[in-house]
Structures are given as structure tokens and as C-alpha cells.
Design an enzyme around this catalytic site. Structure first.
Site, PDB file in Angstrom:
ATOM      1  CE  LYS A  43       9.303  -1.006   9.723  1.00 29.81           C
ATOM      2  NZ  LYS A  43       7.993  -0.252   9.611  1.00 29.81           N
TER       3      LYS A  43
ATOM      4  CE1 TYR B  82       4.531   1.364   2.844  1.00 29.90           C
ATOM      5  CE2 TYR B  82       5.005   3.629   1.719  1.00 29.90           C
ATOM      6  CZ  TYR B  82       5.044   2.218   1.834  1.00 29.90           C
ATOM      7  OH  TYR B  82       5.845   1.506   0.854  1.00 29.90           O
TER       8      TYR B  82
ATOM      9  CD  GLU C 267       8.163   3.795  -0.721  1.00 35.90           C
ATOM     10  OE1 GLU C 267       7.745   3.084   0.069  1.00 35.90           O
ATOM     11  OE2 GLU C 267       9.332   4.285  -1.159  1.00 35.90           O
TER      12      GLU C 267
END
Length: 513
Positions: free
Chosen positions: A444, A349, A383
Site C-alpha cells: 500500500k 479512493y 474527503e
């Protein structure tokens, strides 16, 4: 919790003059709780730690200084090397809290400029309280300052009851974001330490890290070597000598982490993928798992169940940004479905932010503008919060947001990020010898796209009668409604229905027409 996890993964702290005070924290983070009390000359530091079995390693005391630390440091050897002869004796062996204490005695608050880690810390000394989070704010930290008492916690929900009883000090907290509907509570800025006066609640902010704004020109071979070696160090530091679990989508980001982790794991690596009944990336992840010989699992979560877990994602992340919640919802659902003992989890991530991976843009000025904007606006979004996995007792960490990796990736000139028509070129080139060619070249796809989260959430709102033009606004209102219930009001997320929040928002929008 397993001892391969950090000594503490969360805390509630109260610093105040006089005797000890009882604390009643509320955490989404799962784990054992341990009370801590340190009576100093001018103040007392009380805390409750969420710990992994050795809470004493998350607390350090020397003379008139005491601290608590949630999380971990990744550049321990470097830190020990800068301590004066004798000052570092046993500091590294005593745990990260003791190492930080030794550094503070030498550098005072500037010690936080030296740290590469994933942590939040509170330090009491004299009449001061230092509240600091890591360079990326990846372990969120919140404060409630008032004359005669400073409270700090790694989750807003632990401060809500105290905020209701504590009149706000009225003093500004420099450049700190106010928390929605919780008066007096602020979030400590990423890459900063707040120096608070416990007598008055006044705060002074000192920056400890900022994203680089200059750009480095490097030869292709030098850049790809630097990316691979720096990322490899970050992965190695996060394995902590154990066999981690890697969340694997089959894209270049997570696959690169998995490949590097496999090189530092004895025996097969554990990998895990998540999909829904409408969308998954199992085939792509399976290619990588087979290539690495990992023990691989696939978890399918029905879309209706995924959207039903929206309250859990908001409860864990304490974010009110709907775009961020869409990114985090699949991860939350994955972690909640992960049974068995507590694990150390690595993810891919965050790579898109420094590498502009979500921007399909060949014009380099626009690409670099996107990187600069994303790096200037990530703070406060939560996040990277470990609470997402902590709701099941796990500890997640993200190598692409290692301080050294960020410094390198952000600082590379834009042409190394978009080259020969390929996004994230320098990362793909750096990983090309470790992964199958189809993985290296795979376009992506965001986690919210691969799971169908964005489209499913939009469809849920449209089914409630919300016009397509109002969808993004409605998403924000739904997330805020859920935040108010599970964080501000303290309702358990299992008692809050996504469908009810959607209906309330739909009715509100119709009334305003």
C-alpha cells in the site's frame, strides 16, 4: 456539462413563507446555473442549480411537496420495486428527483433510509424543510436556519453572504458540526436527514445510516466472492452506461476499480495517472493499463505548482483538516490539469478506511479498533466531495464508498482484512484473477505518499523556519488561514498564495515563542 453526468451537481436553496426571493450563489463547481421557484401552500422553495443541461430532472413537484436533488441514486431498480402499484409508474424514467418524490409520498423522511447514492437533497412540504445527504455525506450539505427562512447549499461559500445578513437563530442543530467562522451555518451529518420547521428554524435529526458495528464471520471463498460481486455492482451502477475515466495509481484499490470498469465499457477504458517531478507511480500504473488495454495518460505536475494549488484544494473541499488536504491536493491538481469535455470519473479512493489499509498492524483487536475509529470520525472531513472534480466540470464517484460495499467491507471480521501477513487481504484475493500478480501483491502507498505531497509540504514549512516539532500544527494553521481567505472572505483561490499563508503562520509561531 455532458448529459452523462447527474442532472444537478450542486445547489443553493431558500425555503420561506411568501413570495419568491432572488438568490446570488457562489459555487466552485463549474456548470450552467438554472433558477427554480416552486410556490407551495405555506412556503416557497427558491433554488439555483448547477446543472448538466437538464435541470428539470433535478427538480420534482407534486401537490404541496417540492424537492431539489444534486447527485444520483445507484439502486433505482430496488427503489422502484418497493413503490405501491401505480406509484412507481414513470418515476424511474423521470429521473432520480421524481423517484425520490414518489418514495417520500409513501415513506416520508424514512425514504432516505432506502437510498444508496451520492446526493444532497432539500424537500419542502407544509411548514417543513427536509435537508438530507447520503449515507457517507459524500455530497456535503450545509444549512443556515433562521425563523421564517431556511437556506441550504452544497457549498459553504454560497451561504457566507447570507450568514452575514441573517442573525443566527440561536437554536441548536442536533449533532451538526458548526462551520468555522460562518455564524449560524452547520453541516448536515452524514447519513442523516434534518427535519426543520421553516417558521422557527428548529431542527430534529433522524439517522438514515450508521456504519455497522457488528462483524461477520465468513469463509474465505465466500468473503472474496461477496467483495468482488458487491464492488462490481457498485462500479457498474456508476458507469451510467458510459465510458468513464478511471484515476489509476497502480495500487490494488484503483486497479480493481479499473478492471471492473473495463468489463462494463465498450472499447478501451480511459485511465489517467498523476505524478510530480519528485515522485510518481507511472511504472506501476502502466503495468495495469497495459494489462487492461486502456487508453492511458500520464500527467506530471511540478512539486512547486502542486503546493501552489493548496488554495484550490481548500476552496473545493472546504475542509480545514491538514491530513485530508494532503490526500486531496494531488487529486485537485489532477482534475485541474484534466482538459477536454466533462467526464464521469471513477476512483479507488476510500478503500483504506473500511479495510484498515493504512494500518500496518497484525494484531486483530488493534486493527478492528482502527476501522471502528476511522468509520466513526470520517464525517465532516469532505474527503469524497464531488466539488474537487467539479471545479473543472467533471463528476467523480468512489465505488468503495457505495453503501452496500461499505456495509460489507466494514462488517467483515478483521482477520479477513489482515491475513497471511497481507494488508487488505480479502480485496487482493477478490481481484487476483483480474489483475497482474505484481499489482495484487503491491504494498500500500497513499496518494499523498505516491505524489510526495506530505514530504514536500513539510519541507516548505521547514524552509520557512518552522521547527520540525511544530510542522503538523503549522500545517493546520496554514490550511485554516487559506480557508478563511477563500471560503469565508470569498477571495478567488488564484489570488491566494500558499507561500504567503506559510509566511504568516511562520511569523505567528515565532511571535508566540
Amino acid at each position: 456539462m455532458d448529459q452523462t453526468l447527474p442532472a444537478a451537481t450542486g445547489f443553493l436553496v431558500s425555503a420561506h413563507p411568501g413570495g419568491g426571493q432572488g438568490l446570488a450563489p457562489v459555487f466552485a463547481t463549474q456548470g450552467s446555473h438554472a433558477p427554480v421557484a416552486q410556490a407551495l401552500r405555506s412556503q416557497t422553495l427558491d433554488a439555483v442549480l448547477v446543472h448538466s443541461g437538464a435541470p428539470e430532472r433535478a427538480v420534482a413537484r407534486s401537490g404541496d411537496m417540492a424537492l431539489v436533488l444534486a447527485g444520483e441514486l445507484y439502486n433505482r431498480e430496488e427503489l422502484v420495486s418497493v413503490l405501491p402499484p401505480g406509484a412507481g409508474a414513470g418515476a424511474g424514467d423521470g429521473g432520480d428527483a421524481h423517484l425520490l418524490l414518489a418514495l417520500l409520498k409513501v415513506y416520508d423522511l424514512h425514504a432516505f433510509r432506502l437510498l444508496n447514492g451520492r446526493f444532497a437533497a432539500v424537500v419542502a412540504t407544509g411548514d417543513r424543510v427536509l435537508a438530507a445527504t447520503d449515507h457517507a455525506g459524500s455530497v456535503p450539505l450545509y444549512i443556515l436556519p433562521a425563523p421564517g427562512r431556511v437556506l441550504a447549499a452544497t457549498e459553504i461559500k454560497s451561504l457566507v453572504p447570507e450568514a452575514a445578513r441573517t442573525p443566527p437563530s440561536g437554536r441548536p442543530v442536533p449533532e451538526a458540526r458548526r462551520v468555522r467562522r460562518v455564524p449560524g451555518v452547520h453541516q448536515v451529518p452524514a447519513g442523516a436527514v434534518l427535519d426543520l420547521d421553516v417558521r422557527t428554524g428548529a431542527a430534529v435529526r433522524t439517522r438514515t445510516w450508521t456504519p455497522p458495528v457488528s462483524r461477520r464471520v465468513m469463509a474465505e471463498s465466500d468473503a472474496t466472492t461477496a467483495v468482488r460481486e458487491t464492488l462490481e455492482r457498485a462500479v457498474r451502477a456508476r458507469t451510467a452506461g458510459t465510458a468513464p475515466l478511471v484515476v489509476l495509481s497502480g495500487g490494488i484499490d484503483s486497479s480493481g476499480v479499473a478492471a471492473l470498469a473495463a468489463a462494463h465499457t465498450e472499447g478501451p477504458l480511459d485511465t489517467l495517472s498523476m505524478g510530480t517531478d519528485t515522485s510518481d507511480e507511472f511504472a506501476e500504473a502502466g503495468v495495469v493499463a497495459t494489462h487492461l488495454g486502456s487508453r492511458h495518460r500520464e500527467i506530471t505536475i511540478p512539486t512547486a505548482d502542486l503546493l501552489g494549488q493548496l488554495p484550490h484544494a481548500v476552496w473545493a473541499s472546504e475542509s480545514v483538516d491538514p491530513d485530508i488536504i494532503e490526500y486531496l491536493l494531488p487529486l485537485t491538481a489532477l482534475y485541474r490539469a484534466l482538459d477536454g469535455p466533462a467526464r464521469r470519473i471513477l476512483t479507488g479512493y476510500g478503500a483504506d478506511i473500511p479495510l484498515a489499509g493504512m494500518h500496518r498492524e497484525d494484531r486483530l483487536p488493534q486493527l478492528d479498533t482502527a476501522v471502528a475509529l476511522d468509520m466513526a470520525t470520517f464525517d465532516g472531513l469532505n474527503e469524497m466531495t464531488p466539488v474537487l472534480s467539479g471545479i473543472r466540470g467533471h463528476w467523480s464517484t468512489h465505488p468503495y464508498w457505495d453503501r452496500d460495499v461499505l456495509d460489507l467491507l466494514v462488517g467483515l471480521e478483521a482477520g479477513l482484512k489482515r491475513r497471511y501477513g497481507r494488508d487488505k487481504w480479502v480485496l487482493r484475493e477478490a481481484m487476483s484473477g483480474l489483475l497482474p500478480e505484481e499489482t495484487v501483491n503491491r504494498p500500500k502507498l497513499g496518494v499523498h505518499e505516491g505524489s510526495g505531497t506530505t514530504s514536500s509540504f513539510s519541507l516548505l514549512l521547514m524552509d520557512a523556519g518552522i521547527p520540525e516539532a511544530d510542522i503538523h500544527r503549522a500545517k493546520r494553521l496554514v490550511v485554516q488561514e487559506i480557508f478563511d481567505r477563500v471560503v469565508v472572505e470569498g477571495l478567488p483561490p488564484a489570488e491566494v498564495a500558499t507561500a504567503d499563508a506559510v509566511r504568516q503562520v511562520a511569523d505567528r509561531l515565532k511571535e508566540s515563542e
